[in-house]
Design an enzyme around this catalytic site. Structure first.
Site, PDB file in Angstrom:
ATOM      1  N   HIS A 227      51.470  35.220  63.809  1.00 15.50           N
ATOM      2  CA  HIS A 227      51.241  34.061  62.789  1.00 15.50           C
ATOM      3  C   HIS A 227      50.680  34.719  61.220  1.00 15.50           C
ATOM      4  CE1 HIS A 227      47.321  35.242  63.957  1.00 15.50           C
ATOM      5  NE2 HIS A 227      46.676  34.424  63.043  1.00 15.50           N
TER       6      HIS A 227
HETATM    7  C1  UD1 Z   1      44.249  31.126  59.941  1.00 12.79           C
HETATM    8  C2  UD1 Z   1      43.391  32.258  59.520  1.00 12.79           C
HETATM    9  C3  UD1 Z   1      43.699  33.437  60.143  1.00 12.79           C
HETATM   10  C4  UD1 Z   1      43.621  33.286  61.516  1.00 12.79           C
HETATM   11  C5  UD1 Z   1      44.262  31.981  62.060  1.00 12.79           C
HETATM   12  C6  UD1 Z   1      44.096  31.837  63.439  1.00 12.79           C
HETATM   13  C7  UD1 Z   1      43.033  32.256  56.793  1.00 12.79           C
HETATM   14  C8  UD1 Z   1      43.063  32.999  55.555  1.00 12.79           C
HETATM   15  N1  UD1 Z   1      43.703  32.539  57.830  1.00 12.79           N
HETATM   16  O1  UD1 Z   1      45.403  31.419  59.540  1.00 12.79           O
HETATM   17  O2  UD1 Z   1      42.738  34.667  59.846  1.00 12.79           O
HETATM   18  O3  UD1 Z   1      43.934  34.375  62.401  1.00 12.79           O
HETATM   19  O4  UD1 Z   1      43.698  30.750  61.051  1.00 12.79           O
HETATM   20  O5  UD1 Z   1      45.065  30.667  63.857  1.00 12.79           O
HETATM   21  O6  UD1 Z   1      41.792  31.456  56.888  1.00 12.79           O
HETATM   22  N2  UD1 Z   1      48.810  24.452  60.735  1.00 12.79           N
HETATM   23  C9  UD1 Z   1      49.485  23.267  61.484  1.00 12.79           C
HETATM   24  N3  UD1 Z   1      48.422  22.789  62.150  1.00 12.79           N
HETATM   25  C10 UD1 Z   1      47.340  23.242  62.362  1.00 12.79           C
HETATM   26  C11 UD1 Z   1      46.896  24.318  61.596  1.00 12.79           C
HETATM   27  C12 UD1 Z   1      47.829  24.762  60.690  1.00 12.79           C
HETATM   28  O7  UD1 Z   1      50.526  22.783  61.238  1.00 12.79           O
HETATM   29  O8  UD1 Z   1      46.435  22.948  63.215  1.00 12.79           O
HETATM   30  C13 UD1 Z   1      49.995  25.075  59.485  1.00 12.79           C
HETATM   31  C14 UD1 Z   1      49.424  24.600  58.175  1.00 12.79           C
HETATM   32  O9  UD1 Z   1      50.106  23.624  57.769  1.00 12.79           O
HETATM   33  C15 UD1 Z   1      49.946  25.908  57.418  1.00 12.79           C
HETATM   34  C16 UD1 Z   1      50.103  27.064  58.417  1.00 12.79           C
HETATM   35  O10 UD1 Z   1      49.851  26.236  59.685  1.00 12.79           O
HETATM   36  O11 UD1 Z   1      51.058  25.652  56.975  1.00 12.79           O
HETATM   37  C17 UD1 Z   1      48.789  28.158  58.330  1.00 12.79           C
HETATM   38  O12 UD1 Z   1      47.470  27.371  58.521  1.00 12.79           O
HETATM   39  P1  UD1 Z   1      46.445  28.065  57.937  1.00 12.79           P
HETATM   40  O13 UD1 Z   1      45.317  27.419  58.447  1.00 12.79           O
HETATM   41  O14 UD1 Z   1      46.676  28.132  56.481  1.00 12.79           O
HETATM   42  O15 UD1 Z   1      46.445  29.575  58.232  1.00 12.79           O
HETATM   43  P2  UD1 Z   1      46.795  30.360  59.497  1.00 12.79           P
HETATM   44  O16 UD1 Z   1      47.961  31.108  59.520  1.00 12.79           O
HETATM   45  O17 UD1 Z   1      46.463  29.306  60.752  1.00 12.79           O
END
Ligand code: UD1
Length: 383
Positions: A227
């Site tokens: 991820h």
């Molecule tokens: C975040 C953390 C990372 C951690 C990870 C665990 C930061 C910089 N990164 O990364 O350290 O390892 O969480 O999962 O804070 N999304 C959904 N649904 C959700 C959550 C996210 O669809 O419930 C999508 C968002 O729209 C986005 C992508 O996933 O496009 C990434 O989500 P984001 O929270 O930005 O970062 P993670 O990759 O989850």
């Protein structure tokens, strides 16, 4: 009628506080979480904190899908958030900015004795920064970890958070040393790892669950997750990782993080071979799947450590790790995203299974109690 009886003692308590020079109310701590691994870390911590302190639990809303958030709160019996900021996703700056603004309002209203942040996500940094700007002391759980790769958003979050914190709660001696190298020596404590507490608490329950993967027996599969931004945002790198997983000789279970699912769709990528895509898994299921896997292949920091604690060999799909202790004795191997390196690492752990003693490296499973005591003492000193 019932309501009146219940609210009276609270009102009396408030009145007493307003006229009394001494306060019968326990110190207040605001805990800030927002992303999936933070819910796991907070579960043992929140329980320990609530024994002597008033906890105001703030969920930033960074993770918002049911299986990324609510499912963890109910499975880990976490108290419902007192405040939900609902910031959702977005570019790092915009997301962190929205959190900062909303957190400032909460902290002004609650006037806590301490703000507790966990790990290295954008929610961690926003919590620490909002508190520091208001002159509130910050406790950082999982302090001192470094990948020494500032291209990772998590590394930026860790460094800044540590430099804003008054209480630095390190899981390992490596964390203490990393902080000393950056000139941080005050308020530093080695306390053990709250994820080891969580494994200790929940593994027996996870093992009692009925086996839920149809057609694949325990011990007959690899478990993989990807991820990280650096792995999934570049289609070539993500394609290489999929090729590597598709070439494995045993079935590979691949629970998909929403970010990865979005990128696969956007780039038109699909795994082949014996790869089985799964939705994000609940915590207990993930523990069980890791415990029974031939090996774990992951870019997650938490899973490297969980695999280590569970005695399952790990292949890390990154060039660096913050959890350097897991590399000892071949329990964890860094393989990046290159299919040939990944194949070699899998062959190495299949050829001669590494053996290690997972006890003590990440503490004795009582880190949360130690952390709660230190936070309570620091919060009381402020009164
Ligand atoms: C975040 C953390 C990372 C951690 C990870 C665990 C930061 C910089 N990164 O990364 O350290 O390892 O969480 O999962 O804070 N999304 C959904 N649904 C959700 C959550 C996210 O669809 O419930 C999508 C968002 O729209 C986005 C992508 O996933 O496009 C990434 O989500 P984001 O929270 O930005 O970062 P993670 O990759 O989850």
């Amino acid at each position: 009628m019932r309501r009146q009886i219940n609210t009276w003692p609270r009102r009396a308590d408030k009145l007493l506080r307003s006229v009394s020079p001494w306060s019968p109310r326990p110190p207040t701590v605001v805990t800030v979480v927002g992303a999936r691994p933070q819910f796991v870390k907070l579960a043992p911590l929140s329980r320990a904190l609530r024994r002597g302190l008033r906890e105001v639990l703030v969920h930033t809303g960074q993770h918002y899908d049911h299986e990324m958030s609510d499912a963890f709160f109910s499975e880990l019996a976490l108290p419902a958030p007192d405040r939900h900021l609902g910031v959702g996703s977005g570019p790092h700056g915009a997301m962190t900015g929205r959190m900062l603004e909303a957190l400032e309002a909460v902290l002004v209203a609650e006037a806590p004795d301490m703000v507790v942040v966990v790990g290295d996500t954008n929610s961690t940094l926003a919590g620490a920064l909002a508190a520091a700007k208001l002159g509130l002391p910050v406790a950082h759980v999982e302090a001192g970890l470094r990948s020494f790769d500032l291209r990772m958003p998590e590394e930026i979050n860790r460094r800044l958070t540590d430099h804003l914190s008054q209480l630095l709660l390190c899981p390992t001696p490596t964390g203490v040393r990393n902080l000393a190298r950056e000139g941080i020596r005050r308020g530093v404590h080695r306390v053990g790892d709250v994820m080891a507490d969580a494994v200790r608490n929940w593994l027996p329950r996870a093992r009692r669950r009925p086996w839920a993967v149809e057609g694949i027996a325990p011990g007959a599969y690899y478990l993989a997750t990807v991820h990280r931004q650096e792995n999934v945002d570049d289609p070539e790198r993500l394609g290489g990782l999929l090729r590597a997983l598709s070439a494995l000789r045993h079935p590979t279970l691949l629970p998909l993080h929403p970010r990865t699912a979005q990128r696969l769709e956007a780039h038109g990528l699909k795994p082949g071979g014996l790869v089985h895509l799964l939705p994000p898994q609940p915590y207990l299921e993930m523990l069980r799947l890791q415990a029974e896997a031939r090996a774990v292949l992951t870019d997650s920091g938490g899973m490297q450590k969980e695999a280590y604690l569970l005695g399952t060999p790990c292949i890390t799909l990154r060039e660096t790790t913050e959890w350097v202790e897991t590399l000892r004795g071949g329990a964890n191997r860094l393989a990046g995203a290159d299919p040939r390196r990944i194949a070699r690492a899998v062959a190495a752990v299949e050829g001669k299974r590494p053996r290690w003693d997972p006890r003590r490296t990440y503490g004795d499973g009582h880190a949360a109690e130690r952390i709660a005591k230190l936070i309570a003492a620091a919060a009381r000193r402020r009164r």
